[in-house]
Write an enzyme that holds these catalytic residues in place. Structure first.
Site, short mmCIF file in Angstrom:
data_model
loop_
_atom_site.label_atom_id
_atom_site.label_comp_id
_atom_site.label_asym_id
_atom_site.label_seq_id
_atom_site.Cartn_x
_atom_site.Cartn_y
_atom_site.Cartn_z
N TYR A 308 0.85 -1.19 0.00
CA TYR A 308 0.00 0.00 0.00
C TYR A 308 0.89 1.24 0.00
O TYR A 308 1.77 1.40 0.84
CB TYR A 308 -0.89 -0.05 1.25
CG TYR A 308 -2.05 0.92 1.31
CD1 TYR A 308 -2.17 2.01 0.47
CD2 TYR A 308 -3.05 0.74 2.26
CE1 TYR A 308 -3.24 2.88 0.55
CE2 TYR A 308 -4.13 1.60 2.37
CZ TYR A 308 -4.22 2.67 1.50
OH TYR A 308 -5.29 3.54 1.59
N CYS A 309 0.66 2.13 -0.97
CA CYS A 309 1.35 3.42 -1.03
C CYS A 309 2.86 3.22 -1.06
O CYS A 309 3.38 2.51 -1.91
CB CYS A 309 0.90 4.29 0.14
SG CYS A 309 1.47 6.01 0.06
N VAL A 310 3.60 3.83 -0.11
CA VAL A 310 5.06 3.73 -0.13
C VAL A 310 5.52 2.29 0.03
O VAL A 310 6.57 1.89 -0.51
CB VAL A 310 5.66 4.63 0.97
CG1 VAL A 310 5.19 4.22 2.34
CG2 VAL A 310 7.17 4.60 0.94
N GLY A 312 3.99 -0.16 -1.30
CA GLY A 312 3.82 -0.71 -2.63
C GLY A 312 5.00 -0.36 -3.53
O GLY A 312 5.49 -1.20 -4.30
N PHE A 337 -1.88 -1.21 -3.85
CA PHE A 337 -2.92 -0.24 -3.50
C PHE A 337 -2.33 1.16 -3.67
O PHE A 337 -1.42 1.55 -2.94
CB PHE A 337 -3.36 -0.39 -2.03
CG PHE A 337 -4.12 -1.65 -1.71
CD1 PHE A 337 -4.55 -2.53 -2.69
CD2 PHE A 337 -4.42 -1.95 -0.39
CE1 PHE A 337 -5.26 -3.67 -2.37
CE2 PHE A 337 -5.14 -3.10 -0.06
CZ PHE A 337 -5.55 -3.96 -1.05
#
Length: 575
Positions: A308-310, A312, A337
């Site tokens: 998710y985000c960073v 990811g 994500f």
């Protein structure tokens, strides 16, 4: 001097007199405008861009004429020229009190000024697009801050509330403000309404592994059988992991467990002085270690992963490292994500990334870590109208109580960041965009090349995401070489992800055709109402639907990994 009682009282101006003076003032202003514009454009007068060039003079004339129409409307509403249709309703001014003549004039004047300021930025010549976007962002922040709704004497709701309460609203608001100043952070919700383990992060499980950087949580199965391939989730370490485990009805973790997945969650430690030397290599190594730990504990060749985000972005680097080492088969699938790998279109966060600001950020980390409140402020500034000034008005000026909201509780639960990692992340990725250039970055001596990644991939983006714009997330589809499914979800960086099926909210778009751009994807996409979570679990089962009994090592603490303590663990509570 006191009023002379012998003098007659002044008469109230009649409608005819007001109309007369409105006409006189309008004609005088028009004459002044014509003379000013003529003098600025006279032969022999040097043309200065942005001052008296034709386009600037035309915009100045438009502003002056709009201002005159606004005043004529106030002085002589019956004969005022027809105004432009009202813009989309601005919730700051929806209260009936704003329709009172004085405050309606204040509101209209503010909106006129705002529109012309933003138009002036858009019309600037000779600056690169990135600089223009920075100026527009700063100008929008300025006009949001100057809204009359933010000041007690120009907000009719605040005036009415102050009269009605005898000033108690301002006293209560001052207490709210002083509390925030003491905490060094703006309050968004009732701080007493939520507690980890009581009504947040409640999914049953155990911490089964702990390192100085993270805890690994395994969740208790709720089905008789589970998919053979387990799931390891890597949340961003700039926030707490329980964004995916809010109240039970919103919890992605609980939902995933109920779908028959063996779920493991990484809970990152908030940085302190002991983590001053932590860099990106350490986070990649942690992801690899977590993957290997789960594989060994369940005796499985591979795991499904979510980043998710960073986290990811980091998962993409981890996949590149595994591919370079010939170990790509450790990961059966990777889901992203709202994660960026190409930062060429990184969105509004990029406005905070230049050499001067990087130097300022470095100065804020004397002990080797960045206080999470600075990051919280940065994210608040991205949506200043909603996340700053809305609360100034409601909770400082109107003295209203804070509304319980689980997502905003999580949003204010900040985590600290290792300074070395943070600086390199902003420099190497946001500023220099090196991750998409094969070999420009290395992890533990292994050059990163995302084009070598062939892992089956599911990419989710948020259509209104202002942190990881959908167009930026889309670029990942041009880098990985394996099978890939892209899904565009309604809403943004958080609500676009945390959208349980039972809520019946939003929508998502799919398009199985091979297309080059996000616009092409949207043009040919099918819109599906509701949550994209069922689409994802269907895609995951299509990779491998084999199941095993939910016993033995599938139960936290019943295998080789000991149960250290109950979920949500220790690190999520550390400051």
């Amino acid at each position: 001097m006191a009023d002379d009682p012998t003098l007659p009282a002044p008469e109230t101006p009649t409608t005819e007199i007001a109309q007369h003076w409105a006409t006189v003032l309008t004609q005088a202003q028009q004459a002044m405008l014509d003379a000013t514009l003529a003098a600025a454009a006279a032969p022999g007068v040097p043309v200065v861009p942005g001052l008296n060039d034709p386009a600037t003079l035309a915009r100045a004339g438009d502003f002056w004429r709009d201002t005159m129409r606004l005043w004529q409307r106030a002085l002589d509403p019956a004969n005022a020229p027809a105004s432009a249709p009202e813009p989309v309703a601005d919730k700051r001014f929806k209260a009936p009190a704003w329709q009172q003549p004085v405050f309606d004039q204040i509101r209209r004047g503010y909106q006129l000024m705002s529109d012309h300021l933003l138009a002036q930025v858009d019309a600037l010549d000779g600056i690169d697009p990135k600089r223009r976007e920075q100026l527009r962002f700063m100008t929008r922040g300025f006009v949001d801050a100057m809204s009359p709704s933010n000041f007690a004497l120009t907000n009719p709701q605040v005036i009415d509330r102050t009269i009605a309460t005898g000033g108690e609203n301002l006293l209560k608001g001052m207490r709210n403000m002083l509390g925030d100043l003491k905490a060094g952070q703006l309050t968004h919700t009732d701080k007493t309404a939520f507690e980890l383990g009581r009504n947040l992060a409640m999914t049953p499980g155990k911490v089964v592994h702990r390192t100085p950087l993270y805890e690994l949580i395994q969740y208790t199965p709720t089905t008789d059988t589970v998919l053979a391939t387990p799931l390891v989730i890597f949340p961003p370490w700039i926030n707490r992991f329980y964004i995916l485990d809010l109240t039970p009805e919103k919890s992605f973790i609980r939902w995933a467990v109920d779908q028959g997945l063996t779920v493991f969650m990484v809970s990152w430690k908030s940085a302190d002085a002991t983590m001053k030397d932590i860099v990106w290599d350490d986070y990649v190594a942690a992801q690899v270690e977590a993957i290997d730990t789960v594989r060994a504990a369940l005796d499985m060749p591979a795991v499904h992963t979510i980043g998710y985000c960073v986290a990811g972005t980091t998962l993409a680097a981890t996949l590149a490292v595994l591919a370079a080492r010939g170990e790509a088969d450790k990961v059966a699938s990777a889901t992203f994500f709202t994660a960026q790998v190409d930062f060429a279109g990184s969105g509004e966060l990029g406005h905070f990334i230049d050499d001067d600001q990087l130097e300022t950020i470095a100065s804020l980390s004397p002990e080797g870590f960045l206080d999470g409140r600075y990051m919280a402020l940065t994210f608040n500034l991205l949506r200043g109208r909603d996340l700053i000034w809305n609360y100034v008005t409601n909770n400082y000026l109107l003295g209203e109580d804070y509304t319980p909201f689980d997502l905003l509780h999580w949003n204010g639960d900040t985590t600290n960041l290792p300074a070395k990692w943070h600086q390199s992340y902003l420099t190497d990725l946001y500023r220099d965009n090196l991750l998409v250039e094969p070999g420009r970055l290395s992890i533990a001596g292994v050059p990163l090349d995302l084009t070598r990644v062939e892992t089956p991939t599911y990419v989710q983006a948020g259509r209104e995401d202002h942190i990881a714009p959908a167009a930026s997330v889309w670029r990942l589809t041009h880098l990985f070489k394996g099978p890939l499914r892209f899904v565009l979800a309604g809403s943004g960086h958080i609500a676009g992800v945390v959208n349980p099926p039972a809520a019946g909210k939003y929508q998502y778009w799919t398009n199985d055709a091979r297309v080059e751009t996000l616009d092409d994807f949207v043009a040919g996409a099918t819109e599906i109402k509701g949550s994209w979570w069922p689409d994802w679990i269907g895609w995951l089962r299509d990779r491998d639907a084999a199941e095993v009994p939910a016993d033995g090592a599938r139960v936290p603490g019943q295998g080789s990994l000991p149960a250290l303590e109950n979920a949500p663990g220790r690190y999520v509570r550390m400051r």
